[in-house]
Design a protein around this motif. Sequence first.
Motif, PDB file in Angstrom:
ATOM      1  N   UNK A 163       0.851  -1.189   0.000  1.00 54.07           N
ATOM      2  CA  UNK A 163       0.000   0.000   0.000  1.00 54.07           C
ATOM      3  C   UNK A 163       0.894   1.249   0.000  1.00 54.07           C
ATOM      4  N   UNK A 164       0.766   2.054  -1.043  1.00 54.82           N
ATOM      5  CA  UNK A 164       1.582   3.256  -1.202  1.00 54.82           C
ATOM      6  C   UNK A 164       0.774   4.470  -0.745  1.00 54.82           C
ATOM      7  N   UNK A 165       1.342   5.228   0.190  1.00 61.08           N
ATOM      8  CA  UNK A 165       0.651   6.411   0.702  1.00 61.08           C
ATOM      9  C   UNK A 165       1.555   7.639   0.608  1.00 61.08           C
ATOM     10  N   UNK A 166       0.918   8.800   0.717  1.00 63.02           N
ATOM     11  CA  UNK A 166       1.630  10.072   0.648  1.00 63.02           C
ATOM     12  C   UNK A 166       0.973  11.020   1.648  1.00 63.02           C
ATOM     13  N   UNK A 167       1.720  11.937   2.261  1.00 68.53           N
ATOM     14  CA  UNK A 167       1.106  12.905   3.172  1.00 68.53           C
ATOM     15  C   UNK A 167      -0.014  13.685   2.482  1.00 68.53           C
ATOM     16  N   UNK A 168      -1.171  13.729   3.134  1.00 69.33           N
ATOM     17  CA  UNK A 168      -2.348  14.363   2.537  1.00 69.33           C
ATOM     18  C   UNK A 168      -2.115  15.835   2.226  1.00 69.33           C
ATOM     19  N   UNK A 169      -1.497  16.547   3.156  1.00 70.37           N
ATOM     20  CA  UNK A 169      -1.255  17.980   2.944  1.00 70.37           C
ATOM     21  C   UNK A 169      -0.368  18.208   1.731  1.00 70.37           C
ATOM     22  N   UNK A 170       0.684  17.411   1.608  1.00 69.94           N
ATOM     23  CA  UNK A 170       1.602  17.563   0.472  1.00 69.94           C
ATOM     24  C   UNK A 170       0.879  17.297  -0.840  1.00 69.94           C
ATOM     25  N   UNK A 171       0.040  16.247  -0.881  1.00 71.51           N
ATOM     26  CA  UNK A 171      -0.696  15.922  -2.099  1.00 71.51           C
ATOM     27  C   UNK A 171      -1.699  17.016  -2.444  1.00 71.51           C
ATOM     28  N   UNK A 172      -2.396  17.544  -1.432  1.00 75.25           N
ATOM     29  CA  UNK A 172      -3.365  18.617  -1.679  1.00 75.25           C
ATOM     30  C   UNK A 172      -2.691  19.859  -2.251  1.00 75.25           C
ATOM     31  N   UNK A 173      -1.492  20.159  -1.762  1.00 74.17           N
ATOM     32  CA  UNK A 173      -0.769  21.325  -2.280  1.00 74.17           C
ATOM     33  C   UNK A 173      -0.371  21.137  -3.741  1.00 74.17           C
ATOM     34  N   UNK A 174       0.031  19.916  -4.085  1.00 71.39           N
ATOM     35  CA  UNK A 174       0.380  19.634  -5.481  1.00 71.39           C
ATOM     36  C   UNK A 174      -0.852  19.778  -6.365  1.00 71.39           C
ATOM     37  N   UNK A 175      -1.961  19.188  -5.931  1.00 68.57           N
ATOM     38  CA  UNK A 175      -3.202  19.287  -6.712  1.00 68.57           C
ATOM     39  C   UNK A 175      -3.630  20.750  -6.881  1.00 68.57           C
TER      40      UNK A 175
END
Length: 358
Positions: A163-175
Amino acid sequence: MAASDLVALVDVWSSRIKTLVGSFIVDPANPNKPKLNILGVGVVKSDGVRKGVILDMEEFKKNLDESLTEAENMAGQQFPHVGICLSGTGIQIHNNKGMIAIPSNEITQDDVNRVLDMAQNGITLSNQTVLKIIPESFSVDLEHHVKSPVGMSAKKLEVNAHIFTVPTTALNNVRKGFKDVGIDVVDVFPSLLTSPEAVLSRRQKELGVVCVDIGSSCTGLAVYEEGVLRHACIIPVGGEYVTSDIALGVRVSVDIAEKLKTDYVDLTFCDQSKPKDEEIVLSRIDKKETETVSKLYLSQIAQARYKEILSLVNQELKRLGRDGMLPEGAVFVGGGSKARNLIDLAKSELRLPCTIGF
């Protein structure tokens, strides 16, 4: 060509923002394996991102827009949708199991999707977003190591999954950055999965191979056997560490150190019985510099850091019991793999066949 026929992928969490645009061409002789025709490429230095974290949103959006525009100009078309490729130490890999009952006694694709969702149970996902769930193997009642269980009769279905995960805040900033420049994100992939798919053949994955992606801030590792992903991890050491070592050892700026690394470093130069040393005049790189540096000393600095990276790779393989035991060896990708004579050094350190992926 319609914009809907285009495929666009953007790699954002590295030292450069790279955009690739293409379209798939179907060969009538082999319709099941369409080929990707590259139409446009955009590569721009990323000044707003550091180790997978956006430090300056405005700078990130500026660099992103430049990379997208460069690719669009080359392709001669605009594209409203992209997939994102993420790397860096923010990516986490969790290994877990899931189990469900099969009410109809025949496994369907919906059952496979349910058991993959169940594999997330028991994993702490505080401020983490799941990117991908990759099955390693399924168990159908008492039958283990099943690759594709759809259509089989069973009362119980189990899965071992990565299961590959990423910090939610970091992903939201990229989006948000993509949204602000007018681009819709349709999917997000960890580079730990995209790099092997680009360079490894089906045969290599069946026999046993490790893909080593030496990026700027980290090194990604993906081990395949019997056609499936057996192990994946991220080593928090990458090519920019070599640059920093040279900058400190030679007492020059990071820009000059990067130039020295790419133009003069030879990872096996210091292992020669009688290396023909030479003095590198730094004023050829920057007129403000007045010193010289030994090529032998430069190569010793770089070799020490690359040996550390290869040692950490070998430690991961030892944990799996696969050190020196992968028939298809190691395939190197990423910017850090461009170092001169890396393959010779890797063969010695890993005791495996080694090649550059392309």
